[in-house]
Each structure stands twice: as structure tokens, then as C-alpha cells.
Design a protein around this motif. Sequence first.
Motif, mmCIF file in Angstrom:
data_model
loop_
_atom_site.group_PDB
_atom_site.id
_atom_site.type_symbol
_atom_site.label_atom_id
_atom_site.label_comp_id
_atom_site.label_asym_id
_atom_site.label_seq_id
_atom_site.Cartn_x
_atom_site.Cartn_y
_atom_site.Cartn_z
ATOM 1 N N VAL A 6 13.200 -3.466 -4.117
ATOM 2 C CA VAL A 6 13.234 -2.898 -2.766
ATOM 3 C C VAL A 6 14.087 -3.763 -1.841
ATOM 4 C CG1 VAL A 6 11.817 -2.384 -0.737
ATOM 5 C CG2 VAL A 6 11.062 -1.671 -3.014
ATOM 6 N N ARG A 7 13.930 -5.096 -1.913
ATOM 7 C CA ARG A 7 14.732 -5.986 -1.060
ATOM 8 C C ARG A 7 16.208 -5.828 -1.366
ATOM 9 N NH1 ARG A 7 10.674 -9.888 -2.328
ATOM 10 N NH2 ARG A 7 12.159 -10.884 -3.759
ATOM 11 N N ARG A 8 16.561 -5.757 -2.643
ATOM 12 C CA ARG A 8 17.976 -5.577 -2.994
ATOM 13 C C ARG A 8 18.515 -4.270 -2.438
ATOM 14 N NH1 ARG A 8 19.900 -7.511 -8.941
ATOM 15 N NH2 ARG A 8 19.187 -9.689 -8.849
ATOM 16 N N TYR A 9 17.738 -3.240 -2.563
ATOM 17 C CA TYR A 9 18.200 -1.935 -2.086
ATOM 18 C C TYR A 9 18.417 -1.954 -0.576
ATOM 19 C CZ TYR A 9 18.063 2.968 -0.717
ATOM 20 O OH TYR A 9 18.356 4.185 -0.139
ATOM 21 N N VAL A 10 17.496 -2.544 0.177
ATOM 22 C CA VAL A 10 17.620 -2.586 1.638
ATOM 23 C C VAL A 10 18.809 -3.442 2.045
ATOM 24 C CG1 VAL A 10 16.477 -3.323 3.772
ATOM 25 C CG2 VAL A 10 15.175 -2.145 1.981
ATOM 26 N N ASN A 11 19.004 -4.572 1.365
ATOM 27 C CA ASN A 11 20.126 -5.439 1.720
ATOM 28 C C ASN A 11 21.466 -4.763 1.474
ATOM 29 O OD1 ASN A 11 18.347 -7.455 2.462
ATOM 30 N ND2 ASN A 11 18.374 -8.435 0.429
ATOM 31 N N VAL B 193 14.989 8.762 -14.508
ATOM 32 C CA VAL B 193 13.992 9.102 -13.488
ATOM 33 C C VAL B 193 13.112 10.246 -13.973
ATOM 34 C CG1 VAL B 193 13.682 9.996 -11.153
ATOM 35 C CG2 VAL B 193 15.381 8.222 -11.588
ATOM 36 N N LEU B 194 13.725 11.292 -14.541
ATOM 37 C CA LEU B 194 12.942 12.419 -15.061
ATOM 38 C C LEU B 194 12.051 11.982 -16.219
ATOM 39 C CD1 LEU B 194 15.735 15.165 -15.035
ATOM 40 C CD2 LEU B 194 13.918 14.823 -13.354
ATOM 41 N N SER B 195 12.564 11.125 -17.091
ATOM 42 C CA SER B 195 11.782 10.681 -18.244
ATOM 43 C C SER B 195 10.630 9.788 -17.825
ATOM 44 C CB SER B 195 12.690 9.945 -19.229
ATOM 45 O OG SER B 195 13.738 10.795 -19.678
ATOM 46 N N LEU B 196 10.861 8.901 -16.833
ATOM 47 C CA LEU B 196 9.774 8.069 -16.337
ATOM 48 C C LEU B 196 8.653 8.911 -15.746
ATOM 49 C CD1 LEU B 196 11.775 5.171 -14.642
ATOM 50 C CD2 LEU B 196 10.293 4.968 -16.652
ATOM 51 N N SER B 197 9.020 9.987 -15.057
ATOM 52 C CA SER B 197 8.006 10.872 -14.477
ATOM 53 C C SER B 197 7.236 11.609 -15.565
ATOM 54 C CB SER B 197 8.669 11.862 -13.524
ATOM 55 O OG SER B 197 7.721 12.741 -12.964
ATOM 56 N N ARG C 54 12.561 -0.669 4.313
ATOM 57 C CA ARG C 54 11.807 -1.396 3.297
ATOM 58 C C ARG C 54 10.430 -0.765 3.093
ATOM 59 N NH1 ARG C 54 11.992 -5.844 5.554
ATOM 60 N NH2 ARG C 54 13.861 -6.643 4.517
ATOM 61 N N ALA C 55 9.800 -0.347 4.164
ATOM 62 C CA ALA C 55 8.485 0.281 4.040
ATOM 63 C C ALA C 55 8.574 1.627 3.324
ATOM 64 C CB ALA C 55 7.865 0.454 5.434
ATOM 65 N N SER C 56 9.597 2.416 3.689
ATOM 66 C CA SER C 56 9.753 3.731 3.039
ATOM 67 C C SER C 56 10.072 3.582 1.556
ATOM 68 C CB SER C 56 10.844 4.534 3.736
ATOM 69 O OG SER C 56 10.509 4.768 5.088
ATOM 70 N N ALA C 57 10.983 2.654 1.235
ATOM 71 C CA ALA C 57 11.363 2.468 -0.161
ATOM 72 C C ALA C 57 10.199 1.931 -0.979
ATOM 73 C CB ALA C 57 12.560 1.530 -0.245
ATOM 74 N N GLY C 58 9.460 0.972 -0.398
ATOM 75 C CA GLY C 58 8.311 0.441 -1.123
ATOM 76 C C GLY C 58 7.248 1.494 -1.353
ATOM 77 N N ARG D 133 16.433 10.405 -2.562
ATOM 78 C CA ARG D 133 17.635 9.574 -2.570
ATOM 79 C C ARG D 133 17.262 8.096 -2.525
ATOM 80 N NH1 ARG D 133 19.850 11.111 1.893
ATOM 81 N NH2 ARG D 133 20.874 12.935 1.001
ATOM 82 N N ILE D 134 16.272 7.755 -1.698
ATOM 83 C CA ILE D 134 15.817 6.365 -1.637
ATOM 84 C C ILE D 134 15.219 5.935 -2.975
ATOM 85 C CG2 ILE D 134 14.121 4.842 -0.556
ATOM 86 C CD1 ILE D 134 14.494 6.416 2.015
ATOM 87 N N LEU D 135 14.407 6.826 -3.591
ATOM 88 C CA LEU D 135 13.770 6.496 -4.860
ATOM 89 C C LEU D 135 14.804 6.241 -5.950
ATOM 90 C CD1 LEU D 135 11.191 6.237 -6.563
ATOM 91 C CD2 LEU D 135 11.295 8.705 -6.935
ATOM 92 N N ASN D 136 15.833 7.069 -6.012
ATOM 93 C CA ASN D 136 16.869 6.871 -7.027
ATOM 94 C C ASN D 136 17.584 5.543 -6.825
ATOM 95 O OD1 ASN D 136 16.340 9.307 -8.283
ATOM 96 N ND2 ASN D 136 17.837 10.441 -7.072
ATOM 97 N N GLY D 137 17.860 5.208 -5.570
ATOM 98 C CA GLY D 137 18.538 3.941 -5.312
ATOM 99 C C GLY D 137 17.687 2.741 -5.662
ATOM 100 N N VAL D 138 16.395 2.782 -5.334
ATOM 101 C CA VAL D 138 15.508 1.663 -5.646
ATOM 102 C C VAL D 138 15.334 1.518 -7.159
ATOM 103 C CG1 VAL D 138 13.187 0.743 -5.323
ATOM 104 C CG2 VAL D 138 14.326 1.899 -3.445
#
Length: 729
Positions: A506-511, A614-618, A526-530, A578-583
Motif C-alpha cells: 500500500v505504501r509503495r502504491y501511494v508513493n 486478480v480473478l484467480s485469487l478471487s 492509503r486508507a482506501s487502498a488498505g 483500479r486501486i485494488l489492481n494497482g496495490v
Amino acid sequence: MSSSATDLASRAAPPVPGAARLQALLDLLASMRFAISLLTVICIASVIGTVLQQNQPAVNYVNQFGPFWAQLFGALHLYSVYSAWWFLLILGFLVLSTSLCVARNTPKILIDLKTFKENIRESSLKAFGQHAEAGFSDGPEAVARRLGAGLVQGGWKVRLQQRETPLGAGWMVAAKTGAANKLGYIAAHSAIVLVCLGGLLDGDLIVRAQTWFNGKVPYTGAGLIADVPEQHRLSVRNPTFRGNLMVAEGTQSSTAILNQSEGVLLQELPFAVELKKFIVEHYSTGMPKLFASEIVIHDKVTGAQTPARVEVNHPVNYGGIEIYQSSFDDGGSQVTLQATPLSQLGGRFEVKGVVGGAAPLTREQGGAPVSLEFTALRLINVENFSGNPGGSGSAVDVRKVDLRDSVESRLGAANKTQTKKELRNIGPSVTYKLRDEAGQAREFHNYMLPVDMGDGGVPVMLLGLRENPGDSFRYLRLPVDEQGGLDGFIRLRAALGQPALREQAVRRYVNLALDASRPELAEQLRASAGRALDLFAGATPATREGQRPSSGLQAVADFIEAQVPEAERPRAGEVLIRILNGVLFQLNQVAREQAGLKPLPSDEKAQAYMTQAVLSLSDAQAYPVPMVFMLKDFTQVQASVFQVARAPGKSIVYLGCALLILGVFAMLYIRERRVWVWVRPQGEGSWATLALSTNRKTLDGDREFDRLKDKLLGLAPTEPVPATPPRAP
């Protein structure tokens, strides 16, 4: 008492009640209505036996119909219709009814074939619908003999009869043809009797009689064939049977299995069949084109060894027993499966076994004491990878079964376009079951090699699962990494379950997403991504007490539905995904760094991998076991399934079929016709009355009568009556 008085007394005496009831019963059995009713019931039963799969395991019927209907259908013997007692009883009554019908009518038909019915009167001839009259200058005898000769030349059988009339001697010319029509009746009905007798002889009746009177009992247990007791075995002298014989390559067998509704019976053969080599050829669609068996027949009495080749529709006959090529199966192939945990890279181990066997798994291996049953090995799996006709460019799901598309693809229409099929062999697959201590089992079907679905994405491993034998397999698709394995996906899934790595991602994505000069936006992102990553990982508490926390994309969807107003849900869902894919992309980079691997480049290939990941993890959250067993190595052993049959009723059935064809042809295409010409004196000449009788009124009969009038009486064919012209207004 005089004889006439005796006859009168016998006629006046009432009939004996017992004889009357017996005669009524015989009339009922020999009636056409009774036979048609029996045929109707047999046809309905045959439809049931065709639609409903016969002699399947009881659990299959329970899964299909439910406990109540499965038990009811079983009590009615619908799972073995053709060997049910009521079906055999109806078939026996049909034989009896048809035999009585033939016995009652055959003497009448034979007598009718010999008679010309020349005693018919002139007034009766004039009552026929097809009759004509004409005068002749010659005497009655000369005319009658001339007319008889003309009919004989036309292929008619003729008989002349002289009668005395008040004006002198008259002559009756009686002729007939087409008598084979009535013989067709005898042949067709006799054919039904022969076919039914052959069916009863070659059916299950003889085997059932041995279970009734010889103390034979169907076997319901398991184990080796050699250990089955004698009361479950039929003698080698059994006059009729039909069973299955499975022989693996390099082995031989001499005991056939006869499936019964209550179990199986073992039929001893007078020879043993050894399978030297099994040959199978396939079409491009993957369907078998040819399968044959190179066998050696070992005679138990003489010790002779007879080589032979058995193919489909080309059986081998040995000692009156036919050996048919029925199908093929696995003959005990050796397989090596690699157990791969889905949540950690370690803990892999190999399991070796034989198809048809089982291997126990310890608590340390499988997480719980279970049994691994090796069910099937399949080397060729041909699937259709043609493009979507809708024009989206995505490939069709090879696991999809669409009834509507299947039907419409076979219907002709003016606007129908040709759909191109792209058939590919996607390699070997293995089927196995995991059975727990309670006896419950799940069945799995996993492919050995990665499959390119043709949709522009990365290749995936197809892992099939079904809970019940009657269900279709549902497939989990796991993307393969750059080395062609599942390590990348397993590494990402393991990282998803670690809170520290999720926070680092999450920190990497926000930075990377925001400028450091705007800390207030960074904290919100950061809160939304987490929150999105925790929802996807199933790390958030359940909304209801006692409920298991949801995970995957379903958890994200539930959160949006519960927290976001309906009007804003589409926009919020798009942003959150979009946030989930990036994180998750950053989480994968963190996992690769810890493993000492290079980070993934931000290109289309990496994007396609992450999309499928992402689809497989779900979907993997719903996979019921913590590990999969992948096919690592195998040694195939083929087996051939033969059908062995001693069928003495086959010749009877063939004879019945031939008689049925001849009888139906005779009844439909041969018309019985009779002609009478009464020639009586009239003045110096004679007067002739012609009449024609046929068993069916047809246009051919009218034309034939016109030809007979013209030939015999010299009369022109009847001209059609002209239509009345319409009146002028």
C-alpha cells in the motif's frame, strides 16, 4: 329319439359356463386390440429404457431424481427395463397373443387361397361398385372359355363353372390374383412371434431363471474376481448370455461380468482372451476413428492359441461365442502426481499410484487423513478455441456447454454464417478423488500442461472440480509465470495473507500514485487502498456474528453495496477496482523482491498476467482443498472392453426380420383382386356380366377395371363427365 331331435336338443342346451369363459379368454388373447395394447406398453417401456440410462450406480439416480423418486423408480425396475419381470411378462403375452391370432386365422387364409368363390349370383355381381355388362353373338361356353383364356394370359388363375338356367346352360368364369397379400399377413405376424422369441431367448430370461431355480445370487461386494464364491458364477454351459470382458495389455481374462439390477453375475468362458496390443486412431476433433484389438484366444480344453483381430462391427466368433469390440478403458496406468499447496511455496511432495487404485494421505501431507483415488488418465483432450461469433474477439470458453448455440449451429437459415472451429489438443489430464473419513468424496480433473485460451491473456492451468458425479466440472484458472509454473501465483497468494507485506504494498502504491507535497490526499488514498486490499484478502471482520469473513471480488462488491449510495456505486466500484489492481501489482513486486527475483516490467504481458491473477485469487478462495495434485509423469497402459455373447436366438431374430420385411411388402404393395364373369344364354348369343373386387380401393384398381372391360367385353373405358359450364349472368 331321432337324430334330428337330438340335434335340436343339443342346440337348445345352454353353453357350459367354464367353456364359455375359456373361449372368451382365448378370444381376448387372440384379439387385435389386446396385441396393440401390449405393443403400446412395450413401446413406452422401450422409450423409458432409451431415455433413462440403464444399470447405473444407485447413487447416480438418487442425485438425479431425489431419494423418493429414485426409490419409486427402482421399485418399478425402471433402471433395468429390459430385464424387468413385468417387461418379460408382457413380451410373453405378446408372443402368446400373436401366436393365437396366427393359429386362428391361418386355416381360414389357406382355405380362402384355394377357393375361387365361383358360386356367386348374378344379382350379387351387379351390386359391386365395379361391374359392366355386354352381349356376345357366340354361345355361353365359347365366350366363357375365350374369356378364361384371356385372363390366364394376363397372369390370373381361372376356374370355369357350368350352371343350369331356365334359358339353358350358363357359365361362371372366376379368376383371382395377388394371393400373396394374405400370405404377407401370416409372414408379418409370424415374424413378430419369432423376433419376440429370439429376444426372450437372448435376453435376461435364461439368466434370471438360473437365479430363480439354480440358487444363483448376484454379487454386490468388491475384491478380486478369483475370490468371488461359486453361487455368484454361471456355468460355462450357460446356453445364452451377454456380458463385458475388460482385458489390459499384456494380460488375459476368462470371466465376463453380467450386470444385474441387484449386482453382477460372473460368467465363466471356455477360453481366455489375451490382449496383445490395443490400437486407437482419432479424428481431428479428438473422437475415436478406429479402435481395434490384437488378441490371442487360449482354449481351456485343447490348449490351442488362436490369434485374431477384433474391430468395431467386425466381431470374432469362437466356439459359438461372439467377441465384440465394445470400448476401451485404462488398464492400470502408472501415474506420478505432485502435490502443490496453493498458499505456500514449500511443502510439495509426490504421490505414485495406479489408475483404479488409491493411496492414503497422512495428516502431515493433506492437512487431514484422506484417501487419494486415481480415477482416470486421458492423453488427448481436444477442445474448440474458435473466436466469439459476437465479434468481441475473445475466445470461447472451452469448458462451456451452451445448448442454444449447439442447436442453432445445426439449424439452417438465410442469415446463418459459417462458424469456424479451431480445434486444439491441450494435452494429458488426470482425474482423481479425495475421500474423507466419512466416505464423502470430491472429484478433480486437472490438466498437465498450461493452456493458452486464445483471448490474448497468459496461459493458465485448468483445475476442475465437482461435488457430485452427475454434475459438470467447474474449472479454476491459475496463470503461469514466466517459467511456465505456478510459483508466481502461489507467491502472490502467500503474500496476500501477510499483513506486513500488504501494508508495504500500500505504501509503495501511494508513493508512486501521488506527489509527496500533498500528504492529506496520500493519507486518504492509503486508507482506501488498505481497506480494499484487506477486503480482497478476507482480513476484515464479518458483518454478521458467526459468519465467515468474505474475500475476493465478492467482498469488495458487498462493501460497495453496503456503504455507497446506489447512484454512486458504478463510479465508486470503478475507482476501487483500479486501486485494488494497482496495490496487487505492487504486492507482487514486493513478493518477487523477497524471493530475489527481478520486478515485473510494466508492459502488456505483465498487465495480462495481473488481470488473470486478480480473478484467480478471487476464485481460489472458494477452492475447497488447500492443495492441488498435478500430473507430473505417467506410463500409460491401455485396456480393451469386449462384449462376449452366446446368442442362439440371433438366427431366429434374423429369420423374423426377413419375414417381417416380406410380409409388410406383400401387405402394402400386393393387391388381392378377384374377377367374375357370368355368361348366360340370350337369344342366339349370350350376355356377360363382369365384376371386379379388390381388398383396397385405389386409382390403379379403377384403371385395371377399365382395361379388363376393354379386353374382355370390348367396352371403352369410362369417359369423365364434362364439367357443367357456368351460367351467364
